[in-house]
Each structure stands twice: as structure tokens, then as C-alpha cells.
Design an enzyme around this catalytic site. Structure first.
Site, PDB file in Angstrom:
ATOM      1  N   LEU A  32      14.716  12.620 -10.998  1.00 13.34           N
ATOM      2  CA  LEU A  32      14.225  12.859 -12.360  1.00 13.34           C
ATOM      3  C   LEU A  32      13.692  14.279 -12.544  1.00 13.34           C
ATOM      4  CD1 LEU A  32      12.349   9.546 -13.325  1.00 13.34           C
ATOM      5  CD2 LEU A  32      14.787  10.084 -13.386  1.00 13.34           C
ATOM      6  N   HIS A  33      13.973  14.824 -13.725  1.00 14.86           N
ATOM      7  CA  HIS A  33      13.483  16.154 -14.083  1.00 14.86           C
ATOM      8  C   HIS A  33      12.952  16.087 -15.512  1.00 14.86           C
ATOM      9  CE1 HIS A  33      17.243  16.239 -16.278  1.00 14.86           C
ATOM     10  NE2 HIS A  33      17.907  16.018 -15.143  1.00 14.86           N
ATOM     11  N   GLY A  35      14.160  16.857 -18.248  1.00 13.55           N
ATOM     12  CA  GLY A  35      15.117  16.325 -19.227  1.00 13.55           C
ATOM     13  C   GLY A  35      14.916  14.820 -19.360  1.00 13.55           C
ATOM     14  N   HIS A  36      14.795  14.134 -18.184  1.00 10.23           N
ATOM     15  CA  HIS A  36      14.483  12.704 -18.221  1.00 10.23           C
ATOM     16  C   HIS A  36      13.101  12.499 -18.847  1.00 10.23           C
ATOM     17  CE1 HIS A  36      17.298  12.791 -14.628  1.00 10.23           C
ATOM     18  NE2 HIS A  36      17.856  11.873 -15.390  1.00 10.23           N
ATOM     19  N   GLY A 148      20.955  10.979 -22.584  1.00 14.65           N
ATOM     20  CA  GLY A 148      20.940  12.414 -22.871  1.00 14.65           C
ATOM     21  C   GLY A 148      22.234  12.842 -23.554  1.00 14.65           C
ATOM     22  N   GLU A 149      22.110  13.770 -24.501  1.00 14.29           N
ATOM     23  CA  GLU A 149      23.315  14.332 -25.127  1.00 14.29           C
ATOM     24  C   GLU A 149      24.012  15.299 -24.166  1.00 14.29           C
ATOM     25  OE1 GLU A 149      22.120  15.924 -28.947  1.00 14.29           O
ATOM     26  OE2 GLU A 149      22.337  13.949 -29.903  1.00 14.29           O
ATOM     27  N   ASP A 151      25.277  14.649 -21.376  1.00 13.41           N
ATOM     28  CA  ASP A 151      26.521  13.987 -20.976  1.00 13.41           C
ATOM     29  C   ASP A 151      27.156  13.379 -22.220  1.00 13.41           C
ATOM     30  OD1 ASP A 151      26.209  14.352 -18.048  1.00 13.41           O
ATOM     31  OD2 ASP A 151      24.426  13.138 -18.380  1.00 13.41           O
ATOM     32  N   GLN A 154      29.829  10.701 -21.844  1.00 13.35           N
ATOM     33  CA  GLN A 154      29.228   9.433 -21.405  1.00 13.35           C
ATOM     34  C   GLN A 154      28.559   8.722 -22.590  1.00 13.35           C
ATOM     35  OE1 GLN A 154      26.939   8.663 -17.628  1.00 13.35           O
ATOM     36  NE2 GLN A 154      25.201   9.101 -18.929  1.00 13.35           N
ATOM     37  N   SER A 187      19.970  16.864 -12.418  1.00 10.94           N
ATOM     38  CA  SER A 187      19.542  16.527 -11.056  1.00 10.94           C
ATOM     39  C   SER A 187      20.306  17.377 -10.048  1.00 10.94           C
ATOM     40  CB  SER A 187      19.810  15.050 -10.772  1.00 10.94           C
ATOM     41  OG  SER A 187      19.245  14.266 -11.792  1.00 10.94           O
TER      42      SER A 187
END
Ligand code: PAF
Length: 505
Positions: A32-33, A35-36, A148-149, A151, A154, A187
Site C-alpha cells: 500500500l502507498h 494512492g491506496h 483507482g483510475e 488502472d 481494469q 506498488s
């Protein structure tokens, strides 16, 4: 606030039974960073948050980095807790795939959605992603899925999965978070050596500086010049993920590179204008109410084209002109100054030659003649030209009968909003009653509505037809809030937060 760490399905069940509020789910593979952290913080505003950490073996190819993927549960716990999560769930392979990895009933991501970008260079990857996410959703049973945008492919594929599973689940994309030099948080950034880390910033820089006339080649050249090995640079339609050119007003320019041994992906949205939304449909489908609320939610200007046709009809009546007399109407149009002004709170003021007609144009007399007046070619041409000019820069949602076909055929989202005649008559009766007008018999209202549908859909000039690429929404039995939510979902599957952020509040 303390965070619970869960591993088994039984622990997850116990956590679920104690929930207060709609469960927000942030699936991750750990490492986790911030962004998460941002995803978790956004999710926490909506309800209790569960973060899963599961490095899914099924989404890694045989030569990919499954073994070295960052695993640091304690650090993940600290970040999740600091960001406001309520639980961190780190299930074993057996919990997620009870029959073992070799006997998983796999799902396939749609072929069309994985034929480009990462899908083309990582065969089987998105099949692994949909397989695990379907399983995680089944276990977690959340109200909202946060992704997250970063990806984007995805996100598009998982929105499709959620729609197909019919789970009554919202999907919320969150914009990419970046380092000061523009590198998207990931990550995998942990793998970068100091020298590679410096070079990696060339990826976002190249995308940001893409030449509008030649975006793919210009980015490819910049990446190679910076010593990054290009896997792909592609420009695709954000919803279909099929290659497109500048005819698509909002497109995704995405790239994957190798920087040393690390694979990095990133993208930008190329925009020739701000977003445009077209909402068409028959009279009484509730278009004005939901479009106004939708516009406010997304910070778009609301253009009520029906009000423009009503204004001309009002003017025709004020001047004692026959609604069928095209020549006299054309003369009135030549002297017409029609202005729409947005009012705070989502309302709209309509001025005809300086006079406020906002209420007057809603009278039953105007309603009775508007179809006849709106059917004249001169009226349609004059008002369509004004509407096109108002929408040239985008940032607008227009509502009417021919927006997606005649006015903004290039709208990013086209919706055909409708309801059965019976339902529309019921709503019309309610509206007349609330505004103090006499309410005709229900059967008479139904006949009026059916007649108006007939006139609108058979007129020669810009008839009411559903655009081929419009999403049809039948609103019988739906609350206004549910219709607005459905519109926002459709909008967000085409227009990222990164491209058009939702206004605060
Ligand atoms: O984006 C990720 O971290 C993963 O692909 C996901 C959605 C958690 C599925 O394993």
C-alpha cells in the site's frame, strides 16, 4: 480509531454483522502507498471501509513478478489504519479459492475490452482479475467498490463485471495520485533503482506533452529518447477501449514501458473539449428534474432545450400568430433574443427579448402548442444553431428530443430517458396539481401524451428517435435519486474523475 485485521471467512462474517453503514470495499494486492491511502480516505467518507490484501496468483503471467511482488502486511496495516480503514482482510489462497488454485472456475474478461493496452501484452491477466474480484465481492458483499483510475482498463472491465453480476453495487473510480515529478504512485515503484526512478518521470512527462496532432508517435519518441523501452502507446475510446483518433472528443492515451526491469503504466485523457451529455426522451419522462440534478452533481451547465421551444411558442401566442404559420413564425425568429441563465441551486431563468418568461412558458396553453411550433424547420434550425453554439466548448448537459441525433451527435454520453405513457400521465397530473393548474382526467392526459409522442416522432424535421448509441433508461418505478445515480454511473464509465472532477460538496 482502531483497525481490525481479519484473515478467515468466519472473521470476515463477524466483522460484517457488526457493520454500521454501507460497507466500502477497497481491494488491493498490498504494497500500500498513498494512492491506496487516498482511495481509503475517499471511501471512509461514505461508510465503514474494508481493505483486502491478496496477491492474486491468477493475474500474473508465468514470467511476471508474482514472487517478488511487495508483501509487507504490517506496513499495509499502518497505512490502512492511518487512512481511516476499519478492517484489513488478508485472506489465504484457500479462503479465496477453496478448491485450490488448480480447480478454480475461472471467468473471462470480455475479449473486446482486453484486445488492446495491457490486455494485449498480458494475456490472461484480466481473466485473473475478474475471477478474483468476483470471488472477493461474493465474500465481502459491499455497497461500493473503490478502484483507482490509474488502472483504467481494469476499472472499465470491473464495471462491466459488476453490471453483469447485477449486484446492486456502486463502483467508484479515484484519480491517480502522483509524486512531485509526476510519476504515478504504484506498488511497483519500489523496484526502481535510484537511476531508474529518475528516468521513470519521463513516462508522465511524455504523456503530458503529447503532440495533439500526432500523440502516439510523439510519446513513443520521447519515451525511447529517455531510455525507456516501449511496450505500447495507444489511443483508445475510454469506454470501448478500441483505438480511436481525434474524432473522439475525450480519449485515453495510455502507455506501458519497461524502466530497467520494472514495468510501468500511465495515461492521460486527451480532450478536444469539455464533456457533453445528451439526454433525450418523450414528454413527461422526468427529463428536466433529473437533468438539472445531474448537472449540479457533476458541475455541468444545464441546457433545457424544451424551454427554448416553449419560449418561441409563448412568443407566437403573445403575437397572436397561428402555430402552423411558418412564414410569420420565421419573422418572429429573426427578431428573437432568447437567453438562458443558470440560477444558483440548479434553476434556470428564461428571457425572451429581455422579458422573464420562466413561469409563463410552463402554462398548459404553451404545452398544447409546443409540438406544432417545434415542428417547423425554421424553428429547429434557429434553435439548433443556438444550442450548438452554447455547447461548442462542452461542459454541458442538454436535454430535449433531438440532442443526441441532431444537436450534439458527438456527445460523450447519450441517454434516452423514457417511461410508459401511464407513468408519464401520473407524473404530469401531479405536476399540474402542485403548480395549481386544473388536472384533466387521467385518460385524457394519457391521450394527450400519446398524441404528443406521435407528433414528436413523426415530424419531418429532427423527429424524436433514440440515437443508435444512446443508453435507454426506462424510469417507471425509479426514484429521482435512483435515476440521477444511474446517469452518473453511465457518465463516469465514459468520463474519468481525472478528466472532469466531481465538484466538492
Ligand atoms: O488493482 C489491483 O490491485 C488488483 O488487480 C485487484 C483489483 C486488487 C485484483 O487483484
Amino acid at each position: 480509531m482502531s483497525l481490525v485485521v481479519l484473515s478467515t471467512q468466519a472473521e470476515l462474517e463477524i466483522f460484517r454483522t457488526g457493520l454500521r453503514g454501507p460497507l466500502q470495499f477497497v481491494p488491493t494486492m498490498g504494497g500500500l502507498h498513498e494512492g491506496h491511502g487516498q482511495l481509503i480516505r475517499r471511501a471512509a467518507q461514505q461508510g465503514p471501509v474494508l481493505v483486502s490484501v491478496f496477491v492474486n496468483p491468477l493475474q500474473f503471467g508465468p514470467t511476471e513478478d508474482f514472487d517478488r511482488y511487495p508483501r509487507a502486511l504490517e506496513a499495509d496495516r499502518v497505512l490502512a489504519q492511518g487512512s481511516g480503514a476499519n478492517a484489513l482482510w488478508a485472506p489465504s489462497v484457500d479462503t479465496v479459492y477453496p478448491g485450490g488454485l488448480n480447480s478454480v472456475v475461472s471467468r473471462s474478461a470480455p475479449a473486446a475490452l482486453q484486445s488492446h493496452l495491457c490486455g494485449a501484452s498480458r494475456p490472461g491477466h484480466f481473466d485473473g482479475v475478474v475471477t478474483v474480484v468476483a470471488r472477493l465481492l461474493q465474500l465481502v458483499k459491499p455497497s461500493c467498490l473503490w478502484l483507482g483510475e490509474k488502472d483504467w482498463q481494469q476499472l472499465v472491465i470491473l464495471r462491466r463485471l459488476v453490471a453483469d453480476l447485477d449486484l446492486n453495487l456502486a463502483v467508484q473510480g479515484v484519480p491517480t495520485l502522483r509524486e512531485a515529478d509526476g510519476l504515478a504512485l504504484s506498488s511497483r515503484n519500489q523496484y526502481l533503482s535510484a537511476a531508474d526512478r529518475e528516468r521513470a518521470a519521463a513516462l508522465p512527462a511524455a504523456l503530458r506533452r503529447a503532440d495533439q496532432n500526432d500523440p502516439k508517435d510523439s510519446v513513443r519518441r520521447s519515451l525511447s529518447d529517455a531510455g525507456l523501452e516501449v511496450e505500447y502507446v495507444e489511443r483508445v475510446d475510454p469506454l470501448s477501449l478500441q483505438p480511436c483518433g481525434s474524432e473522439t472528443a475525450i480519449s485515453l492515451l495510455a502507455a506501458a514501458v519497461r524502466c530497467g526491469t520494472t514495468r510501468l503504466i500511465d495515461h492521460v485523457f486527451l480532450m478536444t473539449r469539455q464533456p457533453l451529455v445528451a439526454i433525450d426522451g418523450p414528454a413527461g419522462a422526468g427529463k428536466s428534474t433529473v437533468t438539472r440534478a445531474f448537472a449540479e452533481r457533476l458541475g455541468l451547465v444545464y441546457l433545457d432545450t424544451g424551454a427554448m421551444y416553449r419560449s418561441v411558442t409563448w412568443l407566437v401566442q403573445q403575437n397572436g400568430v397561428d402555430p402552423l404559420d411558418a412564414t410569420s413564425i420565421e419573422a418572429l425568429l429573426n427578431a428573437l433574443d432568447l437567453q438562458l441563465r443558470s440560477l444558483p441551486g440548479g434553476g434556470q431563468q428564461v428571457l425572451v427579448n429581455g422579458q422573464d418568461v420562466s413561469d409563463a412558458i410552463r402554462s398548459p396553453e404553451v404545452t398544447a402548442s409546443v409540438s406544432a411550433v417545434a415542428a417547423h424547420r425554421c424553428v429547429r434550425q434557429a434553435l439548433t444553431a443556438q444550442q450548438k453554439a452554447m455547447g461548442a466548448k462542452g461542459g454541458l448537459v442538454a436535454e430535449g428530443r433531438d440532442i443526441g441525433t441532431a444537436v450534439f451527435p458527438d456527445a460523450d454520453l447519450k441517454v434516452f430517458l423514457t417511461a410508459t405513457v401511464g407513468e408519464r400521465a401520473r407524473r404530469r397530473a401531479l405536476d399540474l396539481e402542485q403548480r395549481g393548474f386544473p388536472v384533466p382526467e387521467r385518460s385524457e392526459l394519457e391521450a394527450q401524451i400519446a398524441e404528443r409522442d406521435h407528433l414528436d416522432s413523426t415530424r419531418e424535421e429532427a423527429p424524436l428517435v433514440q440515437a443508435e448509441d444512446a443508453v435507454e433508461l426506462v424510469t417507471d418505478g425509479m426514484s429521482i435519486a435512483a435515476v440521477v445515480d444511474a446517469l452518473v454511473t453511465e457518465f463516469r464509465s465514459r468520463v474519468a474523475e481525472e478528466a472532469w472532477p466531481t465538484p466538492a460538496g
